[in-house]
Design a protein around this motif. Structure first.
Motif, short mmCIF file in Angstrom:
data_model
loop_
_atom_site.label_atom_id
_atom_site.label_comp_id
_atom_site.label_asym_id
_atom_site.label_seq_id
_atom_site.Cartn_x
_atom_site.Cartn_y
_atom_site.Cartn_z
N CYS A 4 0.86 -1.18 0.00
CA CYS A 4 0.00 0.00 0.00
C CYS A 4 0.90 1.25 0.00
CB CYS A 4 -0.90 -0.01 1.24
SG CYS A 4 -2.07 1.34 1.30
N THR A 5 0.64 2.18 -0.91
CA THR A 5 1.47 3.37 -1.02
C THR A 5 0.91 4.56 -0.26
OG1 THR A 5 0.36 3.98 -3.07
CG2 THR A 5 2.38 2.68 -3.26
N GLU A 6 -0.37 4.48 0.13
CA GLU A 6 -1.03 5.60 0.80
C GLU A 6 -2.14 5.05 1.70
OE1 GLU A 6 -3.96 9.01 -0.94
OE2 GLU A 6 -2.16 8.54 -2.08
N SER A 7 -2.22 5.52 2.93
CA SER A 7 -3.25 5.04 3.85
C SER A 7 -4.63 5.49 3.39
CB SER A 7 -3.00 5.57 5.26
OG SER A 7 -1.77 5.10 5.75
N VAL A 17 -12.94 -0.52 6.72
CA VAL A 17 -11.77 -1.38 6.54
C VAL A 17 -10.62 -0.45 6.17
CG1 VAL A 17 -10.74 -3.26 5.23
CG2 VAL A 17 -13.19 -3.30 5.74
N GLY A 18 -9.59 -0.42 6.98
CA GLY A 18 -8.46 0.48 6.77
C GLY A 18 -7.25 -0.22 6.19
N PHE A 19 -6.54 0.49 5.36
CA PHE A 19 -5.27 0.03 4.80
C PHE A 19 -4.24 1.10 5.12
CE2 PHE A 19 -8.49 -2.20 2.47
CZ PHE A 19 -7.96 -3.46 2.30
N VAL A 20 -3.09 0.68 5.60
CA VAL A 20 -2.05 1.59 6.07
C VAL A 20 -0.90 1.58 5.08
CG1 VAL A 20 -0.48 2.08 7.99
CG2 VAL A 20 -2.70 1.05 8.44
N ALA A 21 -0.32 2.75 4.84
CA ALA A 21 0.83 2.84 3.94
C ALA A 21 1.91 1.86 4.41
CB ALA A 21 1.38 4.26 3.92
N GLY A 22 2.38 1.03 3.48
CA GLY A 22 3.39 0.03 3.80
C GLY A 22 2.80 -1.35 4.03
N GLU A 26 -2.02 -9.71 -0.52
CA GLU A 26 -1.79 -10.73 -1.53
C GLU A 26 -2.19 -10.20 -2.90
OE1 GLU A 26 -0.42 -13.74 -1.05
OE2 GLU A 26 -0.22 -13.44 1.11
N ASP A 27 -1.58 -10.75 -3.97
CA ASP A 27 -1.87 -10.31 -5.34
C ASP A 27 -3.34 -10.51 -5.71
OD1 ASP A 27 0.71 -9.45 -5.89
OD2 ASP A 27 1.36 -11.45 -6.50
N LYS A 28 -4.04 -11.43 -5.07
CA LYS A 28 -5.44 -11.72 -5.39
C LYS A 28 -6.43 -11.05 -4.45
CE LYS A 28 -4.26 -16.08 -7.54
NZ LYS A 28 -4.47 -17.51 -7.62
N HIS A 29 -5.96 -10.14 -3.61
CA HIS A 29 -6.84 -9.46 -2.65
C HIS A 29 -7.87 -8.63 -3.42
CE1 HIS A 29 -8.22 -6.94 0.67
NE2 HIS A 29 -7.56 -7.74 1.50
N PRO A 30 -9.16 -8.67 -3.02
CA PRO A 30 -10.21 -7.96 -3.74
C PRO A 30 -10.03 -6.43 -3.78
CG PRO A 30 -11.10 -9.10 -1.82
CD PRO A 30 -9.68 -9.48 -1.93
N ILE A 31 -9.30 -5.85 -2.83
CA ILE A 31 -9.12 -4.40 -2.82
C ILE A 31 -8.36 -3.94 -4.06
CG2 ILE A 31 -6.96 -4.33 -1.51
CD1 ILE A 31 -9.89 -1.88 -1.17
N LEU A 32 -7.55 -4.80 -4.66
CA LEU A 32 -6.75 -4.42 -5.83
C LEU A 32 -7.63 -4.15 -7.05
CD1 LEU A 32 -3.73 -6.85 -5.36
CD2 LEU A 32 -3.87 -4.41 -4.79
N LYS A 33 -8.82 -4.74 -7.08
CA LYS A 33 -9.72 -4.51 -8.21
C LYS A 33 -10.24 -3.07 -8.22
CE LYS A 33 -11.26 -9.24 -8.68
NZ LYS A 33 -12.39 -10.18 -8.56
N LEU A 38 -3.52 2.43 -5.61
CA LEU A 38 -2.91 2.78 -4.32
C LEU A 38 -1.93 1.72 -3.82
CD1 LEU A 38 -6.06 4.22 -2.55
CD2 LEU A 38 -4.17 5.50 -3.55
N PHE A 39 -1.60 0.76 -4.69
CA PHE A 39 -0.69 -0.32 -4.33
C PHE A 39 0.41 -0.44 -5.37
CE2 PHE A 39 -4.53 -1.21 -2.08
CZ PHE A 39 -4.13 -1.76 -0.88
N ALA A 40 1.61 -0.85 -4.95
CA ALA A 40 2.74 -1.04 -5.85
C ALA A 40 3.47 -2.32 -5.46
CB ALA A 40 3.70 0.15 -5.75
#
Length: 132
Positions: A4-7, A17-22, A26-33, A38-40
């Motif tokens: 995650c590049t940005e919270s 549901v929170g995501f924190v920078a850093g 997983e590559d198949k996580h639904p948030i990536l869709k 916001l991910f690298a």
């Protein structure tokens, strides 16, 4: 794995549901869709492949689970730390008076008895020391 590049926070099923920078997912996580921008890829050092990283630990236990807590290693106490009880003969009058101020009735009586049997300092015992 993606980092995650940005919270940010999203709402899913009526709960945040929170995501924190850093944070790694997983590559198949639904948030990536929906939030893939916001991910690298995890960064590798020069000439090395990216080391496998552990995902971020969740802050709460799942229902029915108990978290393992680490007890503190030190305990702060106002009582003397040594095995020996407080001896007024080893302290100055201001030190003894400060100790007596915070002591309970039983400890105060014990310390005053030791002082009366020993040095009999008027600054601690008052005028009762002169009468004996």
């Amino acid at each position: 794995m993606k980092r995650c590049t940005e919270s940010f926070t999203i709402w899913r099923d009526g709960a945040p549901v929170g995501f924190v920078a850093g944070q790694l997912v997983e590559d198949k996580h639904p948030i990536l869709k929906t939030h893939g921008h916001l991910f690298a890829e995890p960064v590798a050092t020069a000439g090395q492949a990216a080391a496998p990283l552990k995902p971020v630990e969740e802050a709460t236990a799942n229902p029915g689970e108990q978290r393992t807590l680490t007890p503190p290693t030190t305990v702060v106490s106002s009582e003397p730390t040594g095995a020996e009880p407080f001896d007024p003969a080893e302290h100055t009058i201001p030190q003894v008076l400060a100790y007596l101020k915070d002591a309970d009735d039983e400890e105060r009586a014990r310390v005053l008895d030791i002082e009366a049997a020993g040095e009999k300092r008027k600054g601690i015992l008052g005028d009762t020391a002169a009468k004996e």
